[in-house]
Design an enzyme around this catalytic site. Sequence first.
Site, PDB file in Angstrom:
ATOM      1  N   HIS A  36       6.351  -5.060  12.086  1.00 21.74           N
ATOM      2  CA  HIS A  36       5.717  -3.755  11.903  1.00 21.74           C
ATOM      3  C   HIS A  36       5.404  -3.134  13.262  1.00 21.74           C
ATOM      4  CE1 HIS A  36       2.722  -0.732  10.437  1.00 21.74           C
ATOM      5  NE2 HIS A  36       3.499  -0.745   9.367  1.00 21.74           N
ATOM      6  N   HIS A  76       0.843  -1.202   0.000  1.00 13.58           N
ATOM      7  CA  HIS A  76       0.000   0.000   0.000  1.00 13.58           C
ATOM      8  C   HIS A  76       0.874   1.246   0.000  1.00 13.58           C
ATOM      9  CE1 HIS A  76       0.918  -0.497   4.266  1.00 13.58           C
ATOM     10  NE2 HIS A  76       0.325   0.624   4.585  1.00 13.58           N
ATOM     11  N   HIS A 127      -7.358  -1.364   5.848  1.00 13.22           N
ATOM     12  CA  HIS A 127      -6.419  -0.372   6.358  1.00 13.22           C
ATOM     13  C   HIS A 127      -6.920   1.015   5.947  1.00 13.22           C
ATOM     14  CE1 HIS A 127      -2.673   0.788   8.100  1.00 13.22           C
ATOM     15  NE2 HIS A 127      -2.048   1.093   6.996  1.00 13.22           N
ATOM     16  N   HIS A 145       1.531   3.838   1.876  1.00 19.85           N
ATOM     17  CA  HIS A 145       1.983   4.591   3.034  1.00 19.85           C
ATOM     18  C   HIS A 145       3.511   4.608   2.955  1.00 19.85           C
ATOM     19  CE1 HIS A 145      -1.818   4.204   5.779  1.00 19.85           C
ATOM     20  NE2 HIS A 145      -1.805   5.322   5.079  1.00 19.85           N
ATOM     21  N   ASP A 168      -0.421  -3.666   6.071  1.00 18.09           N
ATOM     22  CA  ASP A 168      -0.916  -3.451   7.413  1.00 18.09           C
ATOM     23  C   ASP A 168      -2.405  -3.759   7.401  1.00 18.09           C
ATOM     24  OD1 ASP A 168       1.568  -2.258   7.264  1.00 18.09           O
ATOM     25  OD2 ASP A 168       0.928  -0.287   7.864  1.00 18.09           O
ATOM     26  N   ASP A 215       5.979   4.266   4.868  1.00 22.35           N
ATOM     27  CA  ASP A 215       6.830   3.241   5.486  1.00 22.35           C
ATOM     28  C   ASP A 215       6.874   1.942   4.678  1.00 22.35           C
ATOM     29  OD1 ASP A 215       4.131   3.051   6.271  1.00 22.35           O
ATOM     30  OD2 ASP A 215       4.606   1.900   8.075  1.00 22.35           O
ATOM     31  N   HIS A 216       6.179   1.912   3.535  1.00 20.09           N
ATOM     32  CA  HIS A 216       6.191   0.713   2.691  1.00 20.09           C
ATOM     33  C   HIS A 216       6.700   0.974   1.276  1.00 20.09           C
ATOM     34  CE1 HIS A 216       3.940  -1.731   5.652  1.00 20.09           C
ATOM     35  NE2 HIS A 216       3.622  -0.516   6.063  1.00 20.09           N
TER      36      HIS A 216
HETATM   37 ZN   LIG Z   1       2.949   0.552   7.804  1.00 16.29          ZN
HETATM   38 ZN   LIG Z   2      -0.041   1.626   6.490  1.00 14.19          ZN
END
Ligand SMILES: [Zn+2]
Ligand SMILES: [Zn+2]
Length: 304
Positions: A270, A62, A142, A64, A212, A66-67
């Site tokens: 995570h 996805h 999410h 976001h 997530d 952090d990915h």
């Molecule tokens: Zn994340």
């Molecule tokens: Zn996320």
Amino acid sequence: MNAKLHILGSGSALPVSSHFPTCHILELRDKQFMIDCGEGTQIRMREMGIKTNRLGHIFISHLHGDHCLGLIGLITSFGMLNRTADLHIHAHSDLQKILQPQLDFFCTELSFQVIFHAVNPTEHQLIYEDRSVEVYSIPLIHRVPTCGFLFKEKEGLRHIIREKVDFYQVPVWQLNRIKKGEDFVTEEGETIPNHVLTTDPTPTLSYAYCSDTLYNEKIISIVKDVDWLYHEATFLNSESLRAKKTLHSTAEQAAKIAKEANVKNLIIGHYSTRYRSKKKHLEEAKSVFENTYLAEDKKSFDLK
Ligand SMILES: [Zn+2]
Ligand SMILES: [Zn+2]
């Protein structure tokens, strides 16, 4: 054949020195698949001595940061290293809209092609297939459209029992058919059943990646009986309300999914940066599902 999972980043949100944002590399059937690409991915690759010459496909769960914030840096570096093989990125269609202008600006003379494949994160479907591996999407819940990925080895050929094949004088040109499961008929017309000539194929491996997500029992049927399940475990039980509010899971919830799905092994990760130690995550998960392991940066798992 070896199968390995390298954890390059095991954290969420803010990068801290002990855990960078999420990135896994799965090595399966002599290929490498990257799953998510958080900031710091390249640093961990160097620290872990991972060479990515067999990496052709990246799967992004996805959009976001952090990915996926590690992607543009990684692609730029591949360019500096004169990579020539195509690089395929499987992600929500918005990723191309975000990344293409950056590629056009920073990577004008790229020595290889970046090919985007749009994934519909609301559907559970086959999104990649080659000779030996299949990848399916796993719809997750999410704050933005998100899906996990299920990697499955395809079943290989049956193994020939050399002495039996010699004994019944099976011609070489028929061996491939026998490996595929056919019986053998001798010149005298006698049928030798396949199970006399062969043993079962090597067991196949499956790895499911779920990050997530809010606790979601709908994924249980998709990840049923997998060998390895990675499930996010951002929070502890004490923050279960927060998990619900931010559409994340607790370690115990990850373990519940693992137990209900009858998986063989669970890896959790995570982690929220609020926790200094992950000991409690492991305790809370193990109280429900014993075969739980912690994802930690720079750790590699032998999956077979
Ligand atoms: Zn994340
Ligand atoms: Zn996320």
